[in-house]
Write an enzyme that holds these catalytic residues in place. Structure first.
Site, PDB file in Angstrom:
ATOM      1  CG  ASP A 102      62.455 -41.429 -54.083  1.00  0.00           C
ATOM      2  OD1 ASP A 102      63.602 -41.052 -54.375  1.00  0.00           O
ATOM      3  OD2 ASP A 102      62.169 -42.039 -53.032  1.00  0.00           O
TER       4      ASP A 102
HETATM    5  N1  URA Z   1      63.161 -39.561 -48.941  1.00  0.00           N
HETATM    6  C1  URA Z   1      62.783 -40.536 -49.783  1.00  0.00           C
HETATM    7  O1  URA Z   1      62.913 -41.724 -49.474  1.00  0.00           O
HETATM    8  N2  URA Z   1      62.260 -40.193 -50.959  1.00  0.00           N
HETATM    9  C2  URA Z   1      62.085 -38.912 -51.352  1.00  0.00           C
HETATM   10  O2  URA Z   1      61.584 -38.666 -52.451  1.00  0.00           O
HETATM   11  C3  URA Z   1      62.485 -37.896 -50.453  1.00  0.00           C
HETATM   12  C4  URA Z   1      63.026 -38.246 -49.258  1.00  0.00           C
END
Ligand code: URA
Length: 236
Positions: A102
């Site tokens: 993310d």
């Molecule tokens: N899980 C998430 O919620 N975000 C990420 O960036 C990676 C795994």
């Protein structure tokens, strides 16, 4: 001998699907002959041109391990002009990240121009382990712990969440630090796991990707993977 569309995709020029379209559109030639069907196979000495540009089937494969900072997007380009993980790597080759973190997640991500490694590491069958450190709101209750041990159902599919450890509890600030290792690749999976237990994730970092760890990489730093590491990734 390899299929023409695969060689074009492996060169980093474009995706396999797009390569097929370019062939069907008559944009690809092999040794000067325009090819418009998909069955054609080529060997490394063939001269392949796409849209008038020479494609080398010998394009060097590149593999980078990046410790992604916050506020960087995990794609090769962004229509909103935000910084991408590719912007952080000093190369003129077309590379892209394997999987996603993310925008606000930090930690390890691999970038490459090797479609085969991407497919290998992205396939659920290969169970690639990823470890995350999540700072969450609140303290996990006994029920939360039981649920994590049983596995959490997200969008109708159970995720094995049994490999976790509460590393810290801050009773004053009402936050906890939880390390969790999963093989899932679905987007936002860790945030969704904790959201289903009614704990917001405040900070998230991926500390390990398979056998690779972020120990020697500061935020924003990257290094090339060694041949040995690449081979090991292929063997997982
Ligand atoms: N899980 C998430 O919620 N975000 C990420 O960036 C990676 C795994």
């Amino acid at each position: 001998m390899e299929r023409l569309q695969k060689v074009i995709a492996n060169s980093g020029y474009t995706s396999r699907r797009n390569a097929e379209k370019l062939i069907l559109d008559g944009k690809v030639s092999v040794n000067g002959d325009i090819i418009t069907e998909l069955g054609v196979k080529v060997n490394p000495s063939d001269e392949i041109m796409v849209n008038g540009a020479l494609i080398s089937s010998q394009t060097k494969k590149l593999y980078f391990l990046l410790n992604k900072p916050r506020e960087v997007i995990s794609s090769a380009s962004d229509d909103k002009g935000r910084r991408t993980v590719v912007d952080l790597i000093d190369t003129t080759e077309r590379i892209y990240p394997i999987g996603r973190l993310d925008y606000d997640t930090t930690g390890l991500i691999i970038l490459t121009n090797d479609g085969d490694l991407t497919n290998h590491l992205s396939h659920p069958r290969n169970n690639i382990k990823k470890t995350y450190l999540a700072k969450i709101e609140g303290i996990l209750s006994k029920d939360d712990i039981i649920n994590l041990k049983k596995g959490i159902v997200i969008d109708g599919r159970r995720v094995d969440t049994s490999n976790f450890k509460v590393k810290q509890k801050d009773l004053l600030k009402n936050t906890s630090l939880v390390e969790i290792t999963i093989v899932e690749g679905r987007n936002h999976i860790v945030r969704n796991i904790f959201a289903s237990l009614k704990h917001d994730v405040i900070k998230l970092t991926r500390t390990n990707y398979a056998f690779l760890s972020s120990d020697n990489l500061k935020s924003g730093e990257y290094r090339e993977l060694s041949l040995k590491e690449v081979k090991k990734l292929f063997s997982l």
